[in-house]
Motif scaffolding. Sequence first.
Motif, PDB file in Angstrom:
ATOM      1  N   GLU A 176       0.838  -1.204   0.000  1.00 40.36           N
ATOM      2  CA  GLU A 176       0.000   0.000   0.000  1.00 40.36           C
ATOM      3  C   GLU A 176       0.871   1.252   0.000  1.00 40.36           C
ATOM      4  O   GLU A 176       0.562   2.230  -0.687  1.00 40.36           O
ATOM      5  N   LYS A 178       2.029   1.736  -3.528  1.00 37.84           N
ATOM      6  CA  LYS A 178       0.954   2.250  -4.381  1.00 37.84           C
ATOM      7  C   LYS A 178       0.751   3.746  -4.162  1.00 37.84           C
ATOM      8  O   LYS A 178       0.607   4.506  -5.124  1.00 37.84           O
ATOM      9  N   ASP A 214      -3.954  -3.873 -14.032  1.00 36.77           N
ATOM     10  CA  ASP A 214      -4.827  -2.928 -13.351  1.00 36.77           C
ATOM     11  C   ASP A 214      -5.521  -3.636 -12.186  1.00 36.77           C
ATOM     12  O   ASP A 214      -5.355  -4.847 -11.975  1.00 36.77           O
ATOM     13  N   GLU A 215      -6.289  -2.889 -11.428  1.00 33.28           N
ATOM     14  CA  GLU A 215      -6.918  -3.441 -10.227  1.00 33.28           C
ATOM     15  C   GLU A 215      -7.861  -4.599 -10.553  1.00 33.28           C
ATOM     16  O   GLU A 215      -7.909  -5.590  -9.835  1.00 33.28           O
ATOM     17  N   GLU A 216      -8.584  -4.495 -11.664  1.00 32.90           N
ATOM     18  CA  GLU A 216      -9.511  -5.554 -12.064  1.00 32.90           C
ATOM     19  C   GLU A 216      -8.783  -6.872 -12.333  1.00 32.90           C
ATOM     20  O   GLU A 216      -9.181  -7.925 -11.837  1.00 32.90           O
ATOM     21  N   MET A 268      -5.819  -7.709 -11.189  1.00 29.16           N
ATOM     22  CA  MET A 268      -5.262  -8.180  -9.917  1.00 29.16           C
ATOM     23  C   MET A 268      -6.314  -8.926  -9.103  1.00 29.16           C
ATOM     24  O   MET A 268      -6.040  -9.963  -8.506  1.00 29.16           O
ATOM     25  N   ASN A 269      -7.519  -8.388  -9.075  1.00 27.05           N
ATOM     26  CA  ASN A 269      -8.612  -9.073  -8.353  1.00 27.05           C
ATOM     27  C   ASN A 269      -8.891 -10.442  -8.944  1.00 27.05           C
ATOM     28  O   ASN A 269      -9.098 -11.417  -8.211  1.00 27.05           O
ATOM     29  N   LEU A 270      -8.883 -10.523 -10.276  1.00 25.81           N
ATOM     30  CA  LEU A 270      -9.103 -11.812 -10.937  1.00 25.81           C
ATOM     31  C   LEU A 270      -7.962 -12.791 -10.604  1.00 25.81           C
ATOM     32  O   LEU A 270      -8.211 -13.973 -10.335  1.00 25.81           O
ATOM     33  N   GLU A 308      -6.047 -12.797  -7.978  1.00 26.54           N
ATOM     34  CA  GLU A 308      -6.138 -13.177  -6.575  1.00 26.54           C
ATOM     35  C   GLU A 308      -7.233 -14.197  -6.330  1.00 26.54           C
ATOM     36  O   GLU A 308      -7.124 -15.037  -5.452  1.00 26.54           O
ATOM     37  N   GLU A 309      -8.316 -14.144  -7.115  1.00 23.77           N
ATOM     38  CA  GLU A 309      -9.394 -15.118  -6.981  1.00 23.77           C
ATOM     39  C   GLU A 309      -8.900 -16.476  -7.427  1.00 23.77           C
ATOM     40  O   GLU A 309      -9.185 -17.505  -6.939  1.00 23.77           O
TER      41      GLU A 309
END
Length: 179
Positions: free
Chosen positions: A133, A136, A170-172, A174-176, A178-179
């Motif tokens: 963090e 970032k 991008d954040e999207e 990264m979320n994918l 991490e899932e």
Amino acid sequence: MNSLTVLTDLVLLNETQKRVFAERSATLSVLHCLREIEARQLFAREGYASLFEMCRDRFDYSEAAALRRIDAMRLLKEVPALESKVESGELKLSQLAQVQTFLKVERKDAGKTYTPEQKFALATSLSGCSTRETEKRLLDKSPSLQARRETSESIRPVTATHTQVKIVADEELMNLLEE
């Protein structure tokens, strides 16, 4: 070490807390020593080309650990008020090093300098943040730092049969991932 197994849970937690505080104090003490070694140029008198080389070769720090300590020491030298934040655990050694790197890049690439008060405000704004963090937030404040990141090496061999590939996500994405 086996003596820890006989401690009650509460005593073990309290003992650990005491040792964490002692570790923070020891870290600050090492940084104070490094500051004095640098001020006296002892590394040169001892035959080392730099404080970094002395930290690595004489004190057996890894290159990354040596650099973190030197960067943190230099920030604390400029902003001594941050020491209490390190001692309390509000700021970590790695965060100080990240801030110092940010400040160096801003000065070198953007010609921007910060006053000690601005450095203090920047560092304390990162209290409680994780390393990721912190990174970032600093990247968000510095186009120069972002540009350096984007141009860093992205493909390198790690073994004869494996290659490391770095991507910018991008954040999207990264979320994918991490899932």
